[in-house]
Design an enzyme around this catalytic site. Sequence first.
Site, PDB file in Angstrom:
ATOM      1  N   CYS A 243       5.051  -5.270   5.544  1.00 45.01           N
ATOM      2  CA  CYS A 243       5.261  -3.825   5.643  1.00 45.01           C
ATOM      3  C   CYS A 243       5.080  -3.367   7.090  1.00 45.01           C
ATOM      4  O   CYS A 243       4.323  -3.968   7.860  1.00 45.01           O
ATOM      5  CB  CYS A 243       4.277  -3.084   4.736  1.00 45.01           C
ATOM      6  SG  CYS A 243       4.565  -1.306   4.676  1.00 45.01           S
TER       7      CYS A 243
ATOM      8  N   ASP B 268       3.527  -0.841   7.996  1.00 44.29           N
ATOM      9  CA  ASP B 268       2.236  -0.164   8.094  1.00 44.29           C
ATOM     10  C   ASP B 268       1.404  -0.692   9.274  1.00 44.29           C
ATOM     11  O   ASP B 268       1.196  -1.906   9.394  1.00 44.29           O
ATOM     12  CB  ASP B 268       1.466  -0.373   6.771  1.00 44.29           C
ATOM     13  CG  ASP B 268       0.283   0.567   6.631  1.00 44.29           C
ATOM     14  OD1 ASP B 268      -0.594   0.556   7.523  1.00 44.29           O
ATOM     15  OD2 ASP B 268       0.227   1.307   5.644  1.00 44.29           O
TER      16      ASP B 268
ATOM     17  N   ARG C 206      -1.568  -0.794   9.766  1.00 41.99           N
ATOM     18  CA  ARG C 206      -2.842  -1.435   9.420  1.00 41.99           C
ATOM     19  C   ARG C 206      -2.679  -2.877   8.971  1.00 41.99           C
ATOM     20  O   ARG C 206      -3.647  -3.532   8.591  1.00 41.99           O
ATOM     21  CB  ARG C 206      -3.536  -0.621   8.309  1.00 41.99           C
ATOM     22  CG  ARG C 206      -3.883   0.793   8.728  1.00 41.99           C
ATOM     23  CD  ARG C 206      -4.216   1.648   7.523  1.00 41.99           C
ATOM     24  NE  ARG C 206      -3.051   1.832   6.653  1.00 41.99           N
ATOM     25  CZ  ARG C 206      -3.073   2.528   5.515  1.00 41.99           C
ATOM     26  NH1 ARG C 206      -4.201   3.078   5.107  1.00 41.99           N
ATOM     27  NH2 ARG C 206      -1.975   2.654   4.779  1.00 41.99           N
TER      28      ARG C 206
ATOM     29  N   HIS D 222       0.930  -5.008   0.628  1.00 43.32           N
ATOM     30  CA  HIS D 222      -0.471  -4.585   0.776  1.00 43.32           C
ATOM     31  C   HIS D 222      -0.773  -3.482  -0.230  1.00 43.32           C
ATOM     32  O   HIS D 222       0.085  -2.670  -0.555  1.00 43.32           O
ATOM     33  CB  HIS D 222      -0.774  -4.129   2.213  1.00 43.32           C
ATOM     34  CG  HIS D 222      -0.061  -2.886   2.624  1.00 43.32           C
ATOM     35  ND1 HIS D 222      -0.682  -1.658   2.668  1.00 43.32           N
ATOM     36  CD2 HIS D 222       1.218  -2.660   2.988  1.00 43.32           C
ATOM     37  CE1 HIS D 222       0.192  -0.735   3.060  1.00 43.32           C
ATOM     38  NE2 HIS D 222       1.356  -1.307   3.254  1.00 43.32           N
TER      39      HIS D 222
ATOM     40  N   CYS E 207       0.071   0.790  -0.440  1.00 36.67           N
ATOM     41  CA  CYS E 207       1.286   0.924   0.379  1.00 36.67           C
ATOM     42  C   CYS E 207       1.920   2.297   0.148  1.00 36.67           C
ATOM     43  O   CYS E 207       2.294   2.642  -0.973  1.00 36.67           O
ATOM     44  CB  CYS E 207       2.274  -0.181   0.030  1.00 36.67           C
ATOM     45  SG  CYS E 207       3.790  -0.112   1.018  1.00 36.67           S
TER      46      CYS E 207
HETATM   47 CO    CO Z   1       3.160  -0.371   3.212  1.00 39.40          CO
END
Ligand code: CO
Length: 204
Positions: free
Chosen positions: A40, A42, A44, A96, A99
């Site tokens: 992803c 993301d 993080r 994750h 998400c």
């Molecule tokens: Co995500």
Amino acid sequence: MLDHLIANNRAWAERKVADDGDFFKRLERQQAPEYLWIGCSDSRVPANEIVGLDPGELFVHRNVANLAPPQDANYLSVLQFAVDVLRVKHVIVVGHYGCAGVNAAVGGKRLGLVDHWLHPVREVFHQHRHTLEAIQDRRQRLDRLCELNVIRQVRNIAFDIFVQDAWARGQALSVHGWVYSLANGLVKDLDTTVRRLEEIERLG
Ligand code: CO
């Protein structure tokens, strides 16, 4: 405005050379990663950092909700290059928990273009709606959807013609499904690894 990033970069490059004088010279000549990470976007979930790999060791493709859509030229180009040219040994789909993309796919709120991108996640939800709707806790339900989404992407990759051709010619290639926890920094193997064509059955 970005001076701090440039300063970080200078310091990082110096540290790398201090540890290993040939580090950049070696990478300049070639990359030989054994792994393709499909994760992803993301912020993080930083691919290399999570699995402790250096530049040159991990080929990375990231998008919203870690999708591997069979018609997406971007993902397909990365996959083919990784399989046919770099000859990676492992493709790892890394979802994750928590998400936002997966959440948005089924959240009912209209966000724009990304709603179309997330279409495959809605399909996964629909396919598993009975088991998902039986999970009372909303967060647990979404976490399970994150896992099911990863498994679907593993399936997409395993059905991909580049991957199937690689298996047909005897190339060693495994496709794995993982989920990363933002809460503790640990990845969980979903035990959906496919190592050859016959193992696709495992994915239902
Ligand atoms: Co995500």
